[in-house]
Design an enzyme around this catalytic site. Structure first.
Site, PDB file in Angstrom:
ATOM      1  N   THR A 274       0.811  -1.221   0.000  1.00  0.00           N
ATOM      2  CA  THR A 274       0.000   0.000   0.000  1.00  0.00           C
ATOM      3  C   THR A 274       0.843   1.270   0.000  1.00  0.00           C
ATOM      4  OG1 THR A 274      -0.128   0.054   2.429  1.00  0.00           O
ATOM      5  CG2 THR A 274      -1.866  -1.155   1.253  1.00  0.00           C
TER       6      THR A 274
ATOM      7  N   CYS B 278      -3.531  -0.580  14.135  1.00  0.00           N
ATOM      8  CA  CYS B 278      -4.380  -0.170  13.014  1.00  0.00           C
ATOM      9  C   CYS B 278      -5.471  -1.212  12.751  1.00  0.00           C
ATOM     10  CB  CYS B 278      -3.537   0.020  11.756  1.00  0.00           C
ATOM     11  SG  CYS B 278      -4.454   0.805  10.405  1.00  0.00           S
TER      12      CYS B 278
ATOM     13  N   ARG C 201      -7.197  -4.643   7.689  1.00  0.00           N
ATOM     14  CA  ARG C 201      -6.865  -6.069   7.626  1.00  0.00           C
ATOM     15  C   ARG C 201      -5.354  -6.255   7.745  1.00  0.00           C
ATOM     16  NH1 ARG C 201      -8.722  -9.335   2.391  1.00  0.00           N
ATOM     17  NH2 ARG C 201      -7.079  -8.016   1.493  1.00  0.00           N
TER      18      ARG C 201
ATOM     19  N   ARG D  74       4.098   6.586   3.454  1.00  0.00           N
ATOM     20  CA  ARG D  74       3.233   7.706   3.845  1.00  0.00           C
ATOM     21  C   ARG D  74       2.418   7.302   5.075  1.00  0.00           C
ATOM     22  NH1 ARG D  74       1.912   6.467  -1.201  1.00  0.00           N
ATOM     23  NH2 ARG D  74      -0.234   5.962  -0.578  1.00  0.00           N
TER      24      ARG D  74
ATOM     25  N   CYS E  27      -0.597   6.410   7.496  1.00  0.00           N
ATOM     26  CA  CYS E  27      -1.949   5.876   7.307  1.00  0.00           C
ATOM     27  C   CYS E  27      -2.980   6.925   7.730  1.00  0.00           C
ATOM     28  CB  CYS E  27      -2.104   4.612   8.145  1.00  0.00           C
ATOM     29  SG  CYS E  27      -3.768   3.907   8.136  1.00  0.00           S
TER      30      CYS E  27
ATOM     31  N   CYS F 272      -5.320   4.969  10.989  1.00  0.00           N
ATOM     32  CA  CYS F 272      -4.834   4.855  12.375  1.00  0.00           C
ATOM     33  C   CYS F 272      -4.071   6.101  12.816  1.00  0.00           C
ATOM     34  CB  CYS F 272      -3.964   3.613  12.552  1.00  0.00           C
ATOM     35  SG  CYS F 272      -2.367   3.675  11.693  1.00  0.00           S
TER      36      CYS F 272
ATOM     37  N   TRP G 262      13.740  16.241  50.432  1.00  0.00           N
ATOM     38  CA  TRP G 262      12.333  15.973  50.092  1.00  0.00           C
ATOM     39  C   TRP G 262      11.884  16.868  48.943  1.00  0.00           C
ATOM     40  CZ3 TRP G 262       7.877  18.698  49.504  1.00  0.00           C
ATOM     41  CH2 TRP G 262       6.690  17.963  49.410  1.00  0.00           C
TER      42      TRP G 262
ATOM     43  N   TYR H  58      10.951  15.601  45.146  1.00  0.00           N
ATOM     44  CA  TYR H  58       9.598  15.845  44.645  1.00  0.00           C
ATOM     45  C   TYR H  58       9.662  16.564  43.295  1.00  0.00           C
ATOM     46  CZ  TYR H  58       4.632  17.123  44.763  1.00  0.00           C
ATOM     47  OH  TYR H  58       3.295  17.267  44.460  1.00  0.00           O
TER      48      TYR H  58
ATOM     49  N   ASP I 126       9.912  11.574  53.483  1.00  0.00           N
ATOM     50  CA  ASP I 126       8.482  11.895  53.552  1.00  0.00           C
ATOM     51  C   ASP I 126       7.807  11.169  54.729  1.00  0.00           C
ATOM     52  OD1 ASP I 126       6.091  13.071  51.850  1.00  0.00           O
ATOM     53  OD2 ASP I 126       5.492  11.059  52.486  1.00  0.00           O
TER      54      ASP I 126
END
Length: 480
Positions: A30, A38, A41, A63, A65, A68, A418, A422, A438
């Site tokens: 294709t 996708c 098929r 290229r 699709c 999808c 701490w 974070y 903590d």
């Protein structure tokens, strides 16, 4: 990532979402390339070739699709691949960095030489930096043409093309399509805002992520309502700062987050979407993380590491939250934003102001933060961090090296381990950050001290930041 053809083919045959974004399949019969999920098929094995990136597939003449839509695939997390620097550069490209500073500026942002970046990038993605950037520009343009009603001229500029003529020529040469041929859904899009879908690898513990963000909402800057998270946003692009808002909601049936951006962010779309990806940790591999965490993640698979739209904001939040309750910190931060945050051009419901940036807070006179209810020690720490960020000496975004950033933060007045850990968790998105001092972590682990906490957490490396989020959740659930 080693692409074993047999494994890849099994993934596309089963449409396994765990592989979405991890590779793309080119179909010789294709001439298009697809995501592993996708719905078309399944092609014959002899017609399939597999590529690490969309750019690599396009380099080999395929290229994208139209069904999808490869531009919707989730990206890679920081710890997914060995080339962390290459991936950091790729993320910056996707967010428009190349349009502003070229390859040299990109290399500077990730802390390597231009030559070294080119070598790393080629090894990781199989294409050059420029080839990758060209593909990202085209995929962004394809998304804008498909999902918005932006004029073609605006699409070309937003995607990083210097002229409409150049945009048309490249689009026709690469995809064999004109801009108008891609506008199949744009007629239904609202004119004053933009709606995009961002994919993720399921499962996603959206309610838990939303709950984490909701508990820390800053009034006027953020809101959680109806299962969605919304907030204001300031995005620098080129020489301008664009102010606007975003809204994120979950569409589980499609394994996407639906993001709505205000029209005022039209010229900062890639940057804004990149911030949402980081905020919601959309590059995460939950199958890998959850398997490593074991029983800790069994009752809530797919928990993400809550990130940030702005690293400096997270640093201010971390300082404000030192030795006080989350509720007290929220009040302090709301006053700070109301007094010094820029007002949106058009307010949107409860969203009124953006969070103040580093330059603004660094320039405030003595006593300005105290007027917002910020104690003196915290005010000094906030302004010290603000000065470092504003002067470019401290980077609080994912390209920054985590260990060095933690050390630099800890060297500032009023910043301890701490706070630094974070910030590493949320601003840098570092998966192995762990705030061992903590209080909640010590309580839920029933540990006798910091060393005991660290010893217990060693089993979860290199995903200790995810472990911390699960432990915080358990601590909250244990409260009477």
């Amino acid at each position: 990532m080693e692409l074993d053809p047999d494994t890849c083919y099994k993934a596309i045959a089963s449409r396994d979402r765990r592989f979405d974004g991890r590779f793309f399949v080119g179909v010789s019969s294709t001439g298009v390339y697809c995501r592993p999920i996708c719905a078309v098929r399944t092609p014959k094995p002899q017609n399939c070739s597999f590529y690490e990136s969309a750019a690599a597939a396009e380099k080999h003449g395929f290229r994208p699709c139209l069904r999808c839509r490869p531009e919707l695939a989730p990206g890679h997390g920081l710890a997914d691949i060995s080339g962390r620097l290459a991936q950091a550069a790729a993320t910056l490209i996707e967010e428009g960095q190349m349009a502003e500073s070229g390859v040299a500026g990109l290399a500077q942002r990730v802390g390597v030489s231009e030559r070294h970046l080119r070598r790393l990038f080629e090894a990781q993605f199989g294409v050059s930096v420029l080839e990758y950037a060209q593909t990202q520009r085209l995929l962004l343009a394809k998304r804008l043409l498909t999902d918005t009603v932006m004029p073609v001229t605006e699409v070309a500029l937003a995607a990083g093309f210097g002229s409409v003529r150049r945009f048309n020529d490249v689009l026709k040469a690469r995809y064999g399509l004109t801009p108008l041929a891609m506008r199949k859904r744009a007629a239904d899009a609202p004119a004053d805002q933009f709606v995009f879908d961002l994919g993720y690898r399921p499962p996603l513990a959206w309610e838990a992520l939303l709950g984490f963000l909701a508990a820390r909402v800053v009034e006027g800057v953020e809101a959680v309502d109806g299962g969605a998270y919304a907030r204001t946003l300031a995005v620098s692009s080129g020489r301008r700062t664009h102010l606007g808002w975003l809204r994120v909601e979950h569409v589980p049936a499609r394994s996407v987050l639906r993001v709505t951006l205000s029209g005022s962010l039209a010229h900062a779309i890639p940057q804004a979407l990149g911030k949402v990806r980081r905020l919601c940790d959309l590059g995460c591999r939950p199958d890998v993380v959850d398997r490593h965490l074991g029983v800790l993640a069994d009752d809530l698979p797919g928990m993400r590491l809550p990130g940030a739209v702005d690293g400096f904001e997270i640093a201010v939040r971390a300082v404000a939250g030192q030795v006080v309750s989350v509720k007290q910190a929220r009040v302090m931060l709301a006053r700070l934003a109301a007094a010094h945050g820029p007002l949106l051009p058009q307010t949107h419901g409860p969203l009124q102001r953006c969070f103040p940036d580093a330059a603004t807070l660094a320039a405030l006179p003595a006593g300005a933060l105290a007027a917002c209810g910020v104690p003196p020690a915290k005010a000094r720490a906030i302004q010290a961090i603000a000065a470092e960020v504003a002067q470019g000496r401290l980077l609080l975004e994912p390209p920054a090296e985590p260990e060095q950033t933690v050390a630099r933060l800890c060297a500032l007045p009023g910043v301890g381990d701490w706070t630094a850990q974070y910030v590493a968790m949320r601003a840098l998105g570092w998966p192995d950050a762990f705030p061992a001092t903590d209080y909640a972590l010590r309580k839920v682990l029933e540990a006798d001290g910091v060393r005991a906490v660290q010893a217990h957490a060693a089993q979860w490396a290199p995903w200790r930041a995810y472990a911390a989020v699960h432990l915080w959740r358990r601590y909250e659930e244990s409260k009477p």
